[in-house]
Design a protein around this motif. Structure first.
Motif, PDB file in Angstrom:
ATOM      1  N   ALA A   1       7.988   1.017  -6.593  1.00  8.41           N
ATOM      2  CA  ALA A   1       7.336  -0.253  -6.874  1.00  8.41           C
ATOM      3  C   ALA A   1       5.840  -0.041  -7.110  1.00  8.41           C
ATOM      4  O   ALA A   1       5.246   0.941  -6.654  1.00  8.41           O
ATOM      5  CB  ALA A   1       7.558  -1.219  -5.717  1.00  8.41           C
ATOM      6  N   PHE A   2       5.272  -1.002  -7.820  1.00 13.31           N
ATOM      7  CA  PHE A   2       3.833  -0.927  -8.072  1.00 13.31           C
ATOM      8  C   PHE A   2       3.075  -1.256  -6.792  1.00 13.31           C
ATOM      9  O   PHE A   2       3.330  -2.270  -6.154  1.00 13.31           O
ATOM     10  CB  PHE A   2       3.445  -1.906  -9.181  1.00 13.31           C
ATOM     11  N   ASP A   3       2.145  -0.410  -6.408  1.00 16.10           N
ATOM     12  CA  ASP A   3       1.353  -0.605  -5.205  1.00 16.10           C
ATOM     13  C   ASP A   3      -0.138  -0.442  -5.542  1.00 16.10           C
ATOM     14  O   ASP A   3      -0.520   0.014  -6.617  1.00 16.10           O
ATOM     15  CB  ASP A   3       1.744   0.405  -4.118  1.00 16.10           C
ATOM     16  N   LEU A   4      -0.991  -0.778  -4.546  1.00 19.80           N
ATOM     17  CA  LEU A   4      -2.437  -0.630  -4.723  1.00 19.80           C
ATOM     18  C   LEU A   4      -2.834   0.824  -4.985  1.00 19.80           C
ATOM     19  O   LEU A   4      -3.817   1.104  -5.669  1.00 19.80           O
ATOM     20  CB  LEU A   4      -3.172  -1.151  -3.491  1.00 19.80           C
ATOM     21  N   SER A   5      -2.068   1.763  -4.438  1.00 19.66           N
ATOM     22  CA  SER A   5      -2.396   3.177  -4.620  1.00 19.66           C
ATOM     23  C   SER A   5      -2.180   3.634  -6.053  1.00 19.66           C
ATOM     24  O   SER A   5      -2.602   4.738  -6.414  1.00 19.66           O
ATOM     25  CB  SER A   5      -1.551   4.036  -3.670  1.00 19.66           C
ATOM     26  N   ASP A   6      -1.527   2.804  -6.872  1.00 21.72           N
ATOM     27  CA  ASP A   6      -1.334   3.144  -8.276  1.00 21.72           C
ATOM     28  C   ASP A   6      -2.555   2.781  -9.136  1.00 21.72           C
ATOM     29  O   ASP A   6      -2.581   3.099 -10.326  1.00 21.72           O
ATOM     30  CB  ASP A   6      -0.099   2.431  -8.830  1.00 21.72           C
TER      31      ASP A   6
ATOM     32  N   ALA B   1       0.808  -1.211   0.000  1.00 28.60           N
ATOM     33  CA  ALA B   1       0.000   0.000   0.000  1.00 28.60           C
ATOM     34  C   ALA B   1       0.840   1.258   0.000  1.00 28.60           C
ATOM     35  O   ALA B   1       0.342   2.322   0.343  1.00 28.60           O
ATOM     36  CB  ALA B   1      -0.908   0.005   1.219  1.00 28.60           C
ATOM     37  N   GLY B   2       2.110   1.188  -0.393  1.00 29.46           N
ATOM     38  CA  GLY B   2       2.953   2.383  -0.389  1.00 29.46           C
ATOM     39  C   GLY B   2       2.593   3.340  -1.502  1.00 29.46           C
ATOM     40  O   GLY B   2       1.948   2.993  -2.492  1.00 29.46           O
TER      41      GLY B   2
ATOM     42  N   MET C   1      -4.160   0.806   3.495  1.00 28.08           N
ATOM     43  CA  MET C   1      -5.134   0.683   2.411  1.00 28.08           C
ATOM     44  C   MET C   1      -6.427   0.091   2.952  1.00 28.08           C
ATOM     45  O   MET C   1      -6.407  -0.784   3.828  1.00 28.08           O
ATOM     46  CB  MET C   1      -4.574  -0.211   1.298  1.00 28.08           C
ATOM     47  N   ALA C   2      -7.605   0.565   2.432  1.00 30.61           N
ATOM     48  CA  ALA C   2      -8.914   0.066   2.838  1.00 30.61           C
ATOM     49  C   ALA C   2      -9.870   0.140   1.639  1.00 30.61           C
ATOM     50  O   ALA C   2      -9.526   0.692   0.581  1.00 30.61           O
ATOM     51  CB  ALA C   2      -9.458   0.871   4.015  1.00 30.61           C
ATOM     52  N   VAL C   3     -11.089  -0.404   1.823  1.00 25.58           N
ATOM     53  CA  VAL C   3     -12.103  -0.435   0.759  1.00 25.58           C
ATOM     54  C   VAL C   3     -13.370   0.243   1.273  1.00 25.58           C
ATOM     55  O   VAL C   3     -13.831  -0.048   2.386  1.00 25.58           O
ATOM     56  CB  VAL C   3     -12.435  -1.876   0.330  1.00 25.58           C
TER      57      VAL C   3
END
Length: 701
Positions: A587-592, A581-582, A621-623
């Motif tokens: 690096a590829f993260d969920l925030s991307d 979640a960075g 990170m959350a939904v």
């Protein structure tokens, strides 16, 4: 002495001269019955007493007739002298005025009836002169002479009467006027009086009118039949096959049969049988359309019945059956219409369903194929009412077990199997009311059932859609009966593969289904296991020393924040990878993922954000799983468990230590899957759920 012939001639001259008429012996002849009719029709002439007439008839008639006075005093019938018509009329008027003057001064108590002489000359042809209307409320009736029957009657001239006043009890002051002879300037050879029509004349006129009307109606009917016959022949010649005739059928529908269920290609087979002994001509043509009328074009395709049997296939919708014979299109008569109004097949939308004990499940719909105009009544039932309470469009779970929810229309029905279980609960957003998950609570069979329920929720929403993401996140946080623990990931402490770090089953579980028994160990990649394996709730070595965690001690295994979001996306059908979640590293993260937006009050209060979007800060990170007019609901794994928190829809209420950005995921879900799917802003499909989520700061530990 005068002879009879001489007297008759003189009397006729006197009579006719008094009324301005030429003598006509044939027209003056009458009968006693005709005289009675005249008396009844003329209000001025009073009917004489029947007994007096009878006495007169029994009296012997002399050779010559002498007119005598009546027993009633005051009525005198002298012979009328021959005078001119104008002088007689003036004398008559003067005498009437004098008598009316005398009558106004007298008051009589009893009404006297004058006797009218009965003679053979027909009085219907002799109009009586009308008296002058009396202004006083007591009118003067015009007296008439009494008839004297004789064998060979000689008409006596009618004198000017000396009327006697009579009291009239009725309120009718003026008698019906009779037209005066003044409008007739010259005497007519054959007088045409205007007497009051007899009842017999009225009846004859009515009968004559009815006969004429019957003739006219018959003529119109004959013309209509002839015109319709010609119209029918014209239609046959021009082959107007789309016209509908209602006069009857040369055939009768015997039966209609359908298979009652849709095939794999969404069709149902229907058979219509025509009664053999009711159709004597060639095999009829039939068609099935989605309209109850036939358009005047070639869009309708006709098929020929084989052995008086029509077979066709239809899909969901309403259809109409039409038959055509040698005369044109013929629709079924009233006797057959009921057989052409029926449901052909019905199907529930959805497959096997899962329901918690005490939970409500609604929103089931159906599609149906119908033949005819009649609206079909639909009923909902449960095969086992002890397990399931059937309601319109859904049901309520009563106890654990399996029962079918059935929808029926007529003789066709369809059902969906509903499994009621206590492995899941009525959705409860208060995560802390649930117990924390510990190891070895569930059996392999129970784990398999829970995985099946999770997969059905995703399938119902639509795999690889926003709805599927919402369904997976809501299932683990709202319906699963235990809280899944939070656990710091272990795998990234150790190099993996080409130099990166990877964890599998230790704080991260990037697989479909729940991780509840050791049977899931076979799915793990051994290269990503550092200190396990251990399923959720089972003890696992922890190497973190913050937020209450002690390094080197065993803690219940679970999910960290990014692992929870990756698990949700994976079970919804997306494969974005098991990433962190960075926000700052390369690096590829969920925030991307998605369209990143900084949190503001205007953004929170807009319709841009939806359940299924991601909310985060660098490192967490959350939904978002629910949005109401007042709040935003977030599912996350933080500190001690997977949970649901909420905050108000304004910037000041946002926990900025946890969330600073939102990624709008509409384009991401559409490009990598099927788009929106089925979802709701809140969890409305669960009736009775209470919003008792705790604010983020109260659920921190």
């Amino acid at each position: 002495m005068y002879s009879d012939e001489h007297l008759e001639k003189e009397n006729m001259e006197n009579v006719t001269s008094g009324f301005g008429l030429e003598p006509d012996p044939e027209s003056l002849r009458t009968t006693e019955n005709d005289l009675g009719d005249i008396v009844a029709e003329n209000d001025e002439i009073l009917l004489h007493d029947d007994t007096d007439i009878q006495d007169d008839e029994n009296r012997e008639s002399p050779d010559t007739e002498s007119v005598t006075e009546e027993k009633n005093p005051g009525i005198h019938t002298p012979k009328t002298p021959k005078k001119s018509r104008k002088k007689k009329k003036a004398a008559k008027k003067r005498q009437q005025k004098e008598e009316q003057k005398k009558a106004a001064e007298k008051k009589k108590g009893e009404k006297e009836k004058p006797i009218i002489p009965v003679t053979e000359p027909e009085p219907a042809q002799i109009p009586e002169p009308a008296p002058e209307p009396v202004p006083e409320p007591e009118p003067e009736p015009e007296p008439t002479p009494e008839p004297e029957p004789v064998p060979e009657p000689v008409p006596e001239p009618v004198p000017e009467p000396e009327p006697e006043p009579e009291p009239v009890p009725e309120p009718e002051p003026v008698p019906e006027p009779t037209p005066e002879p003044e409008p007739e300037p010259e005497p007519e050879p054959e007088p045409e009086p205007e007497p009051t029509p007899k009842p017999e004349d009225r009846k004859e006129k009515i009968v004559a009118f009815l006969k004429k009307a019957a003739v006219v109606v018959g003529l119109i009917s004959a013309l209509s039949v002839a015109s319709y016959g010609g119209y029918r022949r014209l239609l046959t010649v021009q082959d107007q096959r789309y016209m509908r005739y209602r006069e009857g059928l040369p055939f009768e529908i015997d039966s209609v049969y359908s298979e009652g269920s849709f095939s794999e290609d969404n069709k149902v087979k229907v058979t219509v049988n025509i009664k053999e002994d009711s159709y004597k001509e060639d095999s009829p043509l039939f068609c099935v359309t989605d309209r109850d009328y036939l358009p005047m074009d070639d869009s309708v395709v006709w098929s020929e019945a084989v052995n008086n049997t029509c077979v066709f296939e239809v899909g969901p919708g309403r259809y109409y059956f039409h038959l055509k014979d040698s005369n044109g299109v013929v629709t079924a008569d009233e006797k057959s219409m009921s057989k052409l109004n029926m449901p052909l097949a019905i199907r529930l939308i959805g497959d096997k369903a899962y329901l918690a004990v005490g939970a409500h499940q609604y929103g089931y719909s159906y599609e149906m194929a119908v033949l005819g105009n009649k609206e079909q009544e639909v009923t909902w039932t449960a095969d086992d009412p002890d397990i399931l309470l059937a309601e319109e469009g859904g049901a309520t779970g009563l106890s654990s077990g399996v029962s079918a929810l059935r929808v029926s229309a007529g003789d066709v029905s369809d059902s969906v199997e509903m499994l009621v279980t206590d492995l899941i609960s009525v959705p409860d957003p208060d995560t802390y009311s649930k117990p924390l998950l510990v190891g070895d609570v569930y059996s392999v069979e129970q784990e398999a059932l829970l995985d099946e329920i999770l997969a059905s929720r995703v399938e119902q929403a639509g795999e690889k859609t926003r709805g599927a993401v919402v369904a997976a996140a809501r299932f683990l946080t709202l319906e699963f009966k235990q809280r899944v623990p939070y656990f710091y990931e272990n795998g990234r402490l150790k190099p993996y593969g080409g130099g990166g770090a990877y964890a599998d089953g230790e704080g991260r579980y990037y697989h479909k289904g729940l991780y509840l028994t050791s049977a899931k160990y076979a799915e793990l990649d051994p290269r990503g296991i550092a200190y396990g394996p251990a399923h959720w709730g089972a003890p696992l070595m922890n190497w973190e020393d913050k937020y209450g965690y002690v390094r080197g001690t065993r803690m219940p295994n679970g999910l960290d924040c990014s692992s929870f979001v990756c698990w949700v996306l994976r079970n919804a059908g997306f494969d974005f990878g098991d990433v962190g979640a960075g926000m700052v590293n390369g690096a590829f993260d969920l925030s991307d993922l998605g369209d990143r937006r900084e949190i503001t009050t205007s953004l929170l209060q807009s319709d841009l954000i939806k359940p299924g979007d991601l909310i985060y800060i660098d490192g967490h990170m959350a939904v978002i799983i629910g949005i109401s007019p007042e709040k935003i609901y977030v599912a996350e794994s933080l500190i001690n468990c997977v949970r649901v928190t909420s905050f108000e829809r304004n910037y000041e209420s946002v926990p900025h230590l946890l969330y600073t950005h939102i990624s709008l995921m509409s384009n991401e879900y559409a490009e990598n899957g099927n788009g929106e799917g089925e979802w709701t802003w809140m969890w409305e499909w669960y009736e009775g759920i209470q919003d008792i989520t705790r604010p983020w700061n109260e659920s921190w530990r």
